[in-house]
Design a protein around this motif. Sequence first.
Motif, mmCIF file in Angstrom:
data_model
loop_
_atom_site.group_PDB
_atom_site.id
_atom_site.type_symbol
_atom_site.label_atom_id
_atom_site.label_comp_id
_atom_site.label_asym_id
_atom_site.label_seq_id
_atom_site.Cartn_x
_atom_site.Cartn_y
_atom_site.Cartn_z
ATOM 1 N N PHE A 25 32.404 48.930 29.923
ATOM 2 C CA PHE A 25 33.645 48.719 28.888
ATOM 3 C C PHE A 25 34.524 47.576 29.531
ATOM 4 O O PHE A 25 34.971 46.600 28.854
ATOM 5 C CB PHE A 25 34.416 49.997 28.606
ATOM 6 C CG PHE A 25 33.935 50.492 27.386
ATOM 7 C CD1 PHE A 25 34.315 50.070 26.183
ATOM 8 C CD2 PHE A 25 33.198 51.846 27.414
ATOM 9 C CE1 PHE A 25 33.775 50.380 24.851
ATOM 10 C CE2 PHE A 25 32.731 52.148 26.036
ATOM 11 C CZ PHE A 25 33.164 51.724 24.788
ATOM 12 N N PHE A 26 35.096 47.843 30.648
ATOM 13 C CA PHE A 26 35.946 46.991 31.450
ATOM 14 C C PHE A 26 35.268 45.508 31.616
ATOM 15 O O PHE A 26 35.989 44.545 31.063
ATOM 16 C CB PHE A 26 36.528 47.529 32.826
ATOM 17 C CG PHE A 26 37.096 46.568 33.619
ATOM 18 C CD1 PHE A 26 38.329 45.831 33.052
ATOM 19 C CD2 PHE A 26 36.414 46.155 35.007
ATOM 20 C CE1 PHE A 26 38.663 45.107 34.160
ATOM 21 C CE2 PHE A 26 36.974 45.307 35.564
ATOM 22 C CZ PHE A 26 38.280 44.729 35.318
ATOM 23 N N THR A 27 34.227 45.316 32.333
ATOM 24 C CA THR A 27 33.630 44.011 32.563
ATOM 25 C C THR A 27 33.530 43.444 31.243
ATOM 26 O O THR A 27 33.475 42.082 31.491
ATOM 27 C CB THR A 27 32.422 44.197 33.607
ATOM 28 O OG1 THR A 27 31.528 44.837 33.031
ATOM 29 C CG2 THR A 27 33.004 44.791 34.890
ATOM 30 N N GLN A 28 32.697 43.765 30.443
ATOM 31 C CA GLN A 28 32.176 43.131 29.286
ATOM 32 C C GLN A 28 33.097 42.520 28.324
ATOM 33 O O GLN A 28 33.077 41.532 27.692
ATOM 34 C CB GLN A 28 31.092 43.933 28.523
ATOM 35 C CG GLN A 28 30.153 44.463 29.143
ATOM 36 C CD GLN A 28 28.922 43.370 29.356
ATOM 37 O OE1 GLN A 28 28.710 42.486 28.384
ATOM 38 N NE2 GLN A 28 28.594 43.231 30.620
ATOM 39 N N PHE A 29 34.236 43.023 28.331
ATOM 40 C CA PHE A 29 35.203 42.435 27.482
ATOM 41 C C PHE A 29 36.476 42.072 28.024
ATOM 42 O O PHE A 29 37.677 41.921 27.887
ATOM 43 C CB PHE A 29 35.600 43.492 26.335
ATOM 44 C CG PHE A 29 34.557 43.239 25.173
ATOM 45 C CD1 PHE A 29 34.581 42.346 24.224
ATOM 46 C CD2 PHE A 29 33.540 44.113 25.531
ATOM 47 C CE1 PHE A 29 33.434 42.251 23.572
ATOM 48 C CE2 PHE A 29 32.174 43.836 24.454
ATOM 49 C CZ PHE A 29 32.487 43.044 23.717
ATOM 50 N N PHE A 30 36.471 42.060 29.475
ATOM 51 C CA PHE A 30 37.554 41.559 30.085
ATOM 52 C C PHE A 30 37.974 40.290 30.091
ATOM 53 O O PHE A 30 39.251 39.992 30.066
ATOM 54 C CB PHE A 30 37.604 41.953 31.826
ATOM 55 C CG PHE A 30 38.661 41.613 32.720
ATOM 56 C CD1 PHE A 30 39.703 42.156 32.493
ATOM 57 C CD2 PHE A 30 38.700 40.744 33.721
ATOM 58 C CE1 PHE A 30 40.943 42.006 33.212
ATOM 59 C CE2 PHE A 30 39.525 40.633 34.504
ATOM 60 C CZ PHE A 30 40.892 41.403 34.252
ATOM 61 N N ASN A 31 36.991 39.382 29.865
ATOM 62 C CA ASN A 31 37.282 37.929 29.613
ATOM 63 C C ASN A 31 38.051 37.910 28.321
ATOM 64 O O ASN A 31 39.193 36.988 28.081
ATOM 65 C CB ASN A 31 36.210 37.006 29.491
ATOM 66 C CG ASN A 31 35.235 37.715 28.606
ATOM 67 O OD1 ASN A 31 35.111 38.668 28.284
ATOM 68 N ND2 ASN A 31 34.163 36.942 28.512
ATOM 69 N N VAL A 32 37.966 38.700 27.133
ATOM 70 C CA VAL A 32 38.553 38.567 26.083
ATOM 71 C C VAL A 32 40.088 38.959 26.048
ATOM 72 O O VAL A 32 41.078 38.371 25.545
ATOM 73 C CB VAL A 32 37.913 39.515 24.989
ATOM 74 C CG1 VAL A 32 38.692 39.838 23.679
ATOM 75 C CG2 VAL A 32 36.528 39.296 24.510
ATOM 76 N N PHE A 33 40.351 40.028 26.955
ATOM 77 C CA PHE A 33 41.656 40.249 27.585
ATOM 78 C C PHE A 33 42.331 39.229 28.012
ATOM 79 O O PHE A 33 43.437 38.884 27.880
ATOM 80 C CB PHE A 33 41.772 41.784 28.349
ATOM 81 C CG PHE A 33 42.728 42.119 29.029
ATOM 82 C CD1 PHE A 33 43.795 42.501 28.394
ATOM 83 C CD2 PHE A 33 43.201 41.485 30.459
ATOM 84 C CE1 PHE A 33 45.173 42.858 28.894
ATOM 85 C CE2 PHE A 33 44.205 41.847 30.907
ATOM 86 C CZ PHE A 33 45.187 42.701 30.468
ATOM 87 N N LEU A 34 41.745 38.446 29.067
ATOM 88 C CA LEU A 34 42.246 37.300 29.621
ATOM 89 C C LEU A 34 42.879 36.217 28.803
ATOM 90 O O LEU A 34 43.671 35.665 28.756
ATOM 91 C CB LEU A 34 41.266 36.981 30.679
ATOM 92 C CG LEU A 34 41.023 37.846 31.905
ATOM 93 C CD1 LEU A 34 40.019 37.219 32.801
ATOM 94 C CD2 LEU A 34 42.395 38.093 32.693
#
Length: 173
Positions: free
Chosen positions: A10-19
Amino acid sequence: SFLFSVGFTFFTQFFNVFLIERYGFNQGDIGNVFGLFGLCMALTQGFIVRPVSKILKPAQVLKISIFIQACLLPLMLLAWKPSILYMIIPFISLFQGLSFVNMTALVSDETGEESQGEGLGLNQSVQSMGQIFPPVIAGFIAAVNANLPIIIGSACLFLAWLSFVLLYRPSPK
């Protein structure tokens, strides 16, 4: 292992969206963040795992590392500028590296020599299953709020830790 895999995915797949949402990061910035993660993971697995394994058993490491990792992910939501985020990332990498390696070691230790391959293969299958659902679900969740995949990832890691603490009993040798 399943909940751990779900949480970290969950964290790694959408961390870029968060960034992108939080800091307006571009491709290069995101690459730098993931490069820092990778470098810190390599340093952890190359220089920290072995000394820790001489002091603590895998189960002892997991009781600490999964919990701390579950606590660290939400700290990123409090980072009001990228420099603070860059200070949190090495610690997430450290505890991810310790967790992943010790989870595999624990599975290996808990299975007899004659069935280690089967046990490790089953563990890998469970982890792979944990990587299937988050990208599908998190896409909808991230559309609502870019922070939610991190929050859900942290909650899954906390459930993984809680399950481990409450349910794991070493097999008698």
